[in-house]
Enzyme design. Structure first.
Site, short mmCIF file in Angstrom:
data_model
loop_
_atom_site.label_atom_id
_atom_site.label_comp_id
_atom_site.label_asym_id
_atom_site.label_seq_id
_atom_site.Cartn_x
_atom_site.Cartn_y
_atom_site.Cartn_z
N PRO A 34 60.10 69.02 8.28
CA PRO A 34 60.27 67.75 8.97
C PRO A 34 59.85 67.78 10.43
CG PRO A 34 62.19 68.26 7.62
CD PRO A 34 61.32 69.48 7.60
N CYS A 35 59.44 66.62 10.91
CA CYS A 35 58.92 66.48 12.28
C CYS A 35 59.91 66.95 13.33
CB CYS A 35 58.55 65.02 12.51
SG CYS A 35 58.13 64.59 14.20
N PHE A 36 61.19 66.56 13.18
CA PHE A 36 62.16 66.82 14.24
C PHE A 36 62.81 68.19 14.15
CE2 PHE A 36 61.72 62.31 15.00
CZ PHE A 36 61.92 62.20 16.36
N LYS A 42 64.41 67.92 20.95
CA LYS A 42 63.41 66.88 20.74
C LYS A 42 64.05 65.49 20.70
CE LYS A 42 59.44 66.04 17.71
NZ LYS A 42 58.60 66.69 16.70
N ALA A 69 57.30 64.79 8.20
CA ALA A 69 58.23 63.77 7.73
C ALA A 69 59.25 63.37 8.79
CB ALA A 69 58.95 64.27 6.49
#
Length: 307
Positions: free
Chosen positions: A155-157, A171, A98
């Site tokens: 989540p992605c980050f 990131k 996400a």
């Protein structure tokens, strides 16, 4: 084909491999709804032709939470959307996890599946193009030495995957990829100003957004390490765990460069990395017809909430 003044025939692909023989089309879009953005990226992949690639830069009409193709929609994400009714939700055609798309630069690269030698090599080359573009903006970024995360890892980050773009160990760009028919589609988010803290808060409250992990442990949200080297970046390969929260371009540079400057930097970075001929372009009539059909899919609750 009308080319940019500095269209590149050289770069890393000058030896005559697949990417060096491609003609590249550059598309620019303003803020669009999430379903439209995903439909356009998907249509570009379905319409890919031999010898041609496309790079698209775009924005979002409103803050949008996107899910990876196979990512579970957990209690944490549902709670976030209840608390922010103004936020849209969409499911991507690609994998990954996400992301809140808000004040960011989003890129999309589409090319024939064999042009780079497969998904992994394409992922590596596209990320190298991103690094070249960032250097043009004065950002000395590097690639993370992580590993591929599971779809339910939060989540992605929260933490960088292997090869993703980091600065000072944190990131900056999150990317996702898929093979669609005879094409590779990779798109991703460069954080400009907005962070992902709303997602992180929900991940902590529910354990990696509801996957049962212990809140606050080993998900890359510890305090950021002290900067080293150039104040605008690190340029090194870093470990992927305990890297600190994501970083934004505004934090690195002190301001966000004009949109046109950022797009030009990344277009040049990709051209240097891929070689080939580069020209501004538009979506074809056939592609726009596919977009109209795909928007119904990406705007449907059946697709968005399927997992």
């Amino acid at each position: 084909m009308s080319t940019f003044p500095d269209a590149s025939r050289g770069g890393a692909a000058a030896a005559g491999d697949g990417p060096g023989r491609l003609n590249w089309r550059v598309l620019l879009d303003g803020g669009l709804p999430g379903a439209t953005n995903m439909a356009r990226d998907h249509a570009l992949a379905l319409g890919v032709r031999p010898g041609e690639g496309t790079v698209r830069f775009y924005r979002w009409a409103t803050a949008t939470l996107s899910f990876g193709r196979n990512e579970p929609v957990t209690a944490g994400y549902r709670d976030l959307l209840r608390r922010h009714p103004e936020m849209e939700a969409v499911r991507r055609p690609t994998g990954g996890r996400a992301v809140i798309h808000d004040r960011e630069l989003t890129y999309c690269v589409v090319l024939p599946a064999r042009a780079f030698g497969g998904l992994r090599l394409a992922y590596r080359r596209i990320n190298q193009g991103l690094l070249r573009g960032l250097r043009r903006l004065g950002v000395d970024a590097g690639g993370a030495a992580g590993s591929t995360a599971a779809p339910d890892a939060g989540p992605c980050f929260l933490e960088p995957a292997e090869g993703e773009v980091v600065v000072r160990g944190r990131k900056l760009v999150g990317s996702a990829q898929a093979r669609i028919g005879g094409a590779i589609l990779q798109h991703g988010s460069l954080l400009l100003v907005a962070d992902q803290s709303a997602l992180f808060a929900k991940a902590d409250a529910h354990g990696a957004a509801g996957n049962g992990a212990e809140p606050g442990r080993d998900r890359g949200i510890a305090s950021a390490p002290a900067p080293t080297g150039n104040r605008r970046g690190s340029g090194t390969t870093v470990a992927a765990n305990r890297t600190g929260p994501p970083i934004t371009l505004a934090e690195i540079l002190g301001e966000v460069p004009p949109w046109e400057d950022m797009v030009d930097a990344f277009r040049r970075g990709f051209a240097e990395e891929f070689g080939g001929l580069w020209a501004p372009g538009e979506m074809t009539r056939e592609e726009m017809a596919m977009v109209a059909r795909l928007e119904r899919k990406y705007g449907s609750g059946e697709w968005t909430w399927r997992r």
